[in-house]
Scaffold this motif. Structure first.
Motif, PDB file in Angstrom:
ATOM      1  N   GLY A  78      71.965  20.377  39.090  1.00  0.00           N
ATOM      2  CA  GLY A  78      73.356  20.456  39.501  1.00  0.00           C
ATOM      3  C   GLY A  78      74.000  21.784  39.184  1.00  0.00           C
ATOM      4  N   THR A  79      73.287  22.643  38.459  1.00  0.00           N
ATOM      5  CA  THR A  79      73.835  23.929  38.033  1.00  0.00           C
ATOM      6  C   THR A  79      73.316  25.097  38.854  1.00  0.00           C
ATOM      7  N   PHE A  80      72.082  24.994  39.374  1.00  0.00           N
ATOM      8  CA  PHE A  80      71.479  26.179  40.002  1.00  0.00           C
ATOM      9  C   PHE A  80      72.272  26.665  41.209  1.00  0.00           C
ATOM     10  N   GLY A  81      73.037  25.773  41.850  1.00  0.00           N
ATOM     11  CA  GLY A  81      73.780  26.182  43.037  1.00  0.00           C
ATOM     12  C   GLY A  81      75.033  26.980  42.767  1.00  0.00           C
ATOM     13  N   ILE A  82      75.481  27.064  41.508  1.00  0.00           N
ATOM     14  CA  ILE A  82      76.749  27.741  41.231  1.00  0.00           C
ATOM     15  C   ILE A  82      76.621  29.264  41.318  1.00  0.00           C
ATOM     16  N   PHE A  83      75.385  29.786  41.235  1.00  0.00           N
ATOM     17  CA  PHE A  83      75.240  31.240  41.159  1.00  0.00           C
ATOM     18  C   PHE A  83      75.592  31.922  42.484  1.00  0.00           C
ATOM     19  N   GLY A  84      75.351  31.235  43.598  1.00  0.00           N
ATOM     20  CA  GLY A  84      75.768  31.803  44.872  1.00  0.00           C
ATOM     21  C   GLY A  84      77.272  31.939  44.953  1.00  0.00           C
ATOM     22  N   LYS A  85      77.991  31.000  44.350  1.00  0.00           N
ATOM     23  CA  LYS A  85      79.454  31.051  44.359  1.00  0.00           C
ATOM     24  C   LYS A  85      79.978  32.170  43.471  1.00  0.00           C
ATOM     25  N   MET A  86      79.187  32.580  42.503  1.00  0.00           N
ATOM     26  CA  MET A  86      79.618  33.626  41.588  1.00  0.00           C
ATOM     27  C   MET A  86      79.525  35.015  42.204  1.00  0.00           C
ATOM     28  N   CYS A  87      78.824  35.137  43.326  1.00  0.00           N
ATOM     29  CA  CYS A  87      78.764  36.424  44.021  1.00  0.00           C
ATOM     30  C   CYS A  87      80.135  36.762  44.599  1.00  0.00           C
ATOM     31  N   ARG A  88      80.523  38.024  44.521  1.00  0.00           N
ATOM     32  CA  ARG A  88      81.833  38.431  45.026  1.00  0.00           C
ATOM     33  C   ARG A  88      81.935  38.185  46.529  1.00  0.00           C
ATOM     34  N   THR A  89      80.836  38.406  47.245  1.00  0.00           N
ATOM     35  CA  THR A  89      80.779  38.111  48.676  1.00  0.00           C
ATOM     36  C   THR A  89      79.690  37.082  48.891  1.00  0.00           C
ATOM     37  N   ALA A  90      79.993  36.040  49.661  1.00  0.00           N
ATOM     38  CA  ALA A  90      79.017  34.971  49.876  1.00  0.00           C
ATOM     39  C   ALA A  90      77.731  35.559  50.453  1.00  0.00           C
ATOM     40  N   PRO A  91      76.579  35.342  49.806  1.00  0.00           N
ATOM     41  CA  PRO A  91      75.321  35.917  50.274  1.00  0.00           C
ATOM     42  C   PRO A  91      74.791  35.187  51.502  1.00  0.00           C
ATOM     43  N   ASP A  92      73.925  35.865  52.241  1.00  0.00           N
ATOM     44  CA  ASP A  92      73.235  35.214  53.346  1.00  0.00           C
ATOM     45  C   ASP A  92      72.408  34.066  52.767  1.00  0.00           C
ATOM     46  N   PRO A  93      72.601  32.832  53.231  1.00  0.00           N
ATOM     47  CA  PRO A  93      71.951  31.696  52.570  1.00  0.00           C
ATOM     48  C   PRO A  93      70.432  31.720  52.628  1.00  0.00           C
ATOM     49  N   VAL A  94      69.845  32.161  53.753  1.00  0.00           N
ATOM     50  CA  VAL A  94      68.386  32.156  53.876  1.00  0.00           C
ATOM     51  C   VAL A  94      67.773  33.215  52.960  1.00  0.00           C
ATOM     52  N   ILE A  95      68.357  34.405  52.940  1.00  0.00           N
ATOM     53  CA  ILE A  95      67.845  35.464  52.071  1.00  0.00           C
ATOM     54  C   ILE A  95      68.055  35.088  50.610  1.00  0.00           C
ATOM     55  N   PHE A  96      69.218  34.514  50.306  1.00  0.00           N
ATOM     56  CA  PHE A  96      69.482  34.083  48.936  1.00  0.00           C
ATOM     57  C   PHE A  96      68.463  33.035  48.504  1.00  0.00           C
ATOM     58  N   ASN A  97      68.119  32.154  49.423  1.00  0.00           N
ATOM     59  CA  ASN A  97      67.132  31.130  49.112  1.00  0.00           C
ATOM     60  C   ASN A  97      65.764  31.742  48.820  1.00  0.00           C
ATOM     61  N   THR A  98      65.456  32.855  49.469  1.00  0.00           N
ATOM     62  CA  THR A  98      64.199  33.550  49.205  1.00  0.00           C
ATOM     63  C   THR A  98      64.181  34.115  47.787  1.00  0.00           C
ATOM     64  N   TYR A  99      65.298  34.697  47.374  1.00  0.00           N
ATOM     65  CA  TYR A  99      65.389  35.175  45.992  1.00  0.00           C
ATOM     66  C   TYR A  99      65.217  34.004  45.013  1.00  0.00           C
ATOM     67  N   LEU A 100      65.753  32.851  45.401  1.00  0.00           N
ATOM     68  CA  LEU A 100      65.615  31.664  44.562  1.00  0.00           C
ATOM     69  C   LEU A 100      64.140  31.315  44.351  1.00  0.00           C
ATOM     70  N   THR A 101      63.337  31.416  45.403  1.00  0.00           N
ATOM     71  CA  THR A 101      61.900  31.113  45.260  1.00  0.00           C
ATOM     72  C   THR A 101      61.218  32.131  44.352  1.00  0.00           C
ATOM     73  N   TYR A 102      61.696  33.370  44.365  1.00  0.00           N
ATOM     74  CA  TYR A 102      61.116  34.375  43.461  1.00  0.00           C
ATOM     75  C   TYR A 102      61.459  34.044  42.011  1.00  0.00           C
ATOM     76  N   GLY A 103      62.666  33.504  41.790  1.00  0.00           N
ATOM     77  CA  GLY A 103      63.013  33.059  40.442  1.00  0.00           C
ATOM     78  C   GLY A 103      62.120  31.920  39.981  1.00  0.00           C
ATOM     79  N   ALA A 104      61.791  31.020  40.921  1.00  0.00           N
ATOM     80  CA  ALA A 104      60.878  29.928  40.581  1.00  0.00           C
ATOM     81  C   ALA A 104      59.499  30.466  40.213  1.00  0.00           C
ATOM     82  N   LEU A 105      59.040  31.490  40.934  1.00  0.00           N
ATOM     83  CA  LEU A 105      57.735  32.089  40.628  1.00  0.00           C
ATOM     84  C   LEU A 105      57.758  32.789  39.272  1.00  0.00           C
ATOM     85  N   ILE A 106      58.796  33.576  39.017  1.00  0.00           N
ATOM     86  CA  ILE A 106      58.885  34.313  37.754  1.00  0.00           C
ATOM     87  C   ILE A 106      58.884  33.350  36.562  1.00  0.00           C
ATOM     88  N   SER A 107      59.682  32.298  36.642  1.00  0.00           N
ATOM     89  CA  SER A 107      59.748  31.353  35.531  1.00  0.00           C
ATOM     90  C   SER A 107      58.454  30.564  35.382  1.00  0.00           C
TER      91      SER A 107
END
Length: 406
Positions: A78-107
């Motif tokens: 329920g928390t992981f979705g708040i980071f997109g809202k913290m961006c000053r400008t709403a990010p492109d959702p598909v590209i942002f989702n790709t960065y999310l998968t990289y975070g999953a790989l790194i962790s």
């Protein structure tokens, strides 16, 4: 040490068996964890291995830890979705989702690097296609949100995929074709009732703004304002970015949107099902590198196809803030995934209970939206939200008491 543990586990003091010989069935009553050993072949180190990291911990303390981890996974989900809202400008959702998968790989790779802390000073590097499939399901669960939200609206889509994910996860645990994840239920009627109550709680939470304004005497105008508030609440959005709530494309478009939202739940409620087929030497946390690779590779393919077909502007999508928050979002989601893996592995919580609890994330996302981002300040709507939360918790308790593997 082995023989002392064996005597304690089997509830008596039998004559010591020869190493490599069959373990007889003692006349003493044996606990469930030791029952699996009766009639088995004892090999050197096998008893000690079972004692240290063998069967699930089915004690009351172990179950408490399992449910605590399942609840913590819902907090992260329920928390992981708040980071997109913290961006000053709403990010492109598909590209942002790709960065999310990289975070999953790194962790996931970080967990592998830390594994010598609990793996006797070494780690096992391996790859499982089943583990990678878990990552693929995760990516597609988020991908279909981009289809559902513009066509059916955020509030209706979020309610649909949350309910769908709860139901799908429960069905895998209750009537799935293989075991695990299928486990026997203490009461099919009470289990089904618990899931129904959970779904009711999810619906009340998702529509709390509209219900609070309508019941609070604000009428149609207030309900419309509540719908707009719900549209601006990104805490239930899988990609963490702002989205429009008004569906487009008429009745046909809305039907496609709702079907896509149900598909989100189908994939989201099935993410860890392939983990049951991972080879035993790569199960548990050892599966995470395969999961991360599958997620990052699939996310990259989706992003490449998206860029090639729609040619979005990449200047804002590649801002350092969007990249860092996207990666942090993926790490946070994967922390919840790790909690689920531990709860279902060493602590033996069944999939049909653990994964529906994960889908209670809408409760914690709502808490972020109300108390941190101040997306809802209407008193009656907040009261309706908490009513939905109580209903959701009641459903979780019923499912935990009577559900698969309870």
């Amino acid at each position: 040490l082995k023989l002392v543990w064996l005597r304690q586990a089997l509830g008596g003091t039998p004559p010591p068996p020869e190493l490599g010989a069959a373990c007889p069935v003692w006349p003493h009553p044996a606990p469930a964890a030791a029952g699996a050993m009766q009639g088995a072949t004892l090999k050197p180190d096998s008893v000690l291995e079972l004692a240290i990291k063998g069967g699930p911990d089915v004690t009351s303390g172990g179950m408490a830890m399992a449910f605590g981890l399942a609840a913590l996974s819902a907090v992260f989900n329920g928390t992981f979705g708040i980071f997109g809202k913290m961006c000053r400008t709403a990010p492109d959702p598909v590209i942002f989702n790709t960065y999310l998968t990289y975070g999953a790989l790194i962790s996931s790779l970080a967990v592998l690097a830390l594994s010598p802390l609990w793996e006797d000073g070494h780690f096992l590097l391996g790859f499982s296609w089943w583990g990678a499939l878990c990552g693929v399901l995760f990516v597609f669960a988020t991908l279909f949100t981009f289809i559902a939200i513009p066509l059916a609206g955020l509030a209706l889509s979020a309610a649909t995929w949350c309910c769908s994910a709860v139901l799908v996860a429960f069905l895998w645990g209750a009537v799935g074709p293989v075991s695990p994840p299928r486990q026997p239920m203490r009461s099919a009627v009470m289990s089904t009732g618990g899931v129904a109550v959970m779904i009711a709680g999810v619906l009340v939470i998702n529509f709390s703004s509209q219900l609070g304004r309508r019941l609070g005497g604000a009428g149609e105008k207030g309900a419309a304002e509540g719908a707009q508030k719900q549209a601006e609440a990104t805490d239930v959005d899988e990609d963490g970015s702002a989205s429009e709530a008004d569906g487009e494309g008429g009745a046909g478009g809305r039907a496609v949107g709702l079907l896509s939202a149900a598909t989100v739940g189908l994939f989201g409620g099935s993410v860890l099902v392939p983990a049951a087929f991972v080879p035993k030497d790569l199960q548990g946390l050892k599966m995470l590198p395969s999961f991360g690779i599958g997620a990052a590779f699939t996310g990259s393919l989706v992003a490449a196809a998206y860029i090639a077909l729609w040619q979005p502007s990449l200047s804002s999508a590649m801002r350092p803030q969007a990249v860092s928050y996207g990666v942090l979002s993926g790490i946070t989601w994967n922390l919840g995934n790790i909690c689920q893996i531990i709860a279902q592995g060493p602590y033996g919580l069944s999939y049909g209970i653990a994964y529906p609890i994960l889908q209670s994330a809408v409760l914690f996302g709502g808490l972020w939206g109300i108390y941190w981002f101040k997306e809802e300040t209407h008193g009656p709507s907040i009261a309706i939200f908490w009513l939905g939360a109580l209903v959701l918790v009641a459903g979780v308790i019923a499912l935990a008491s009577f559900g698969p593997g309870s």
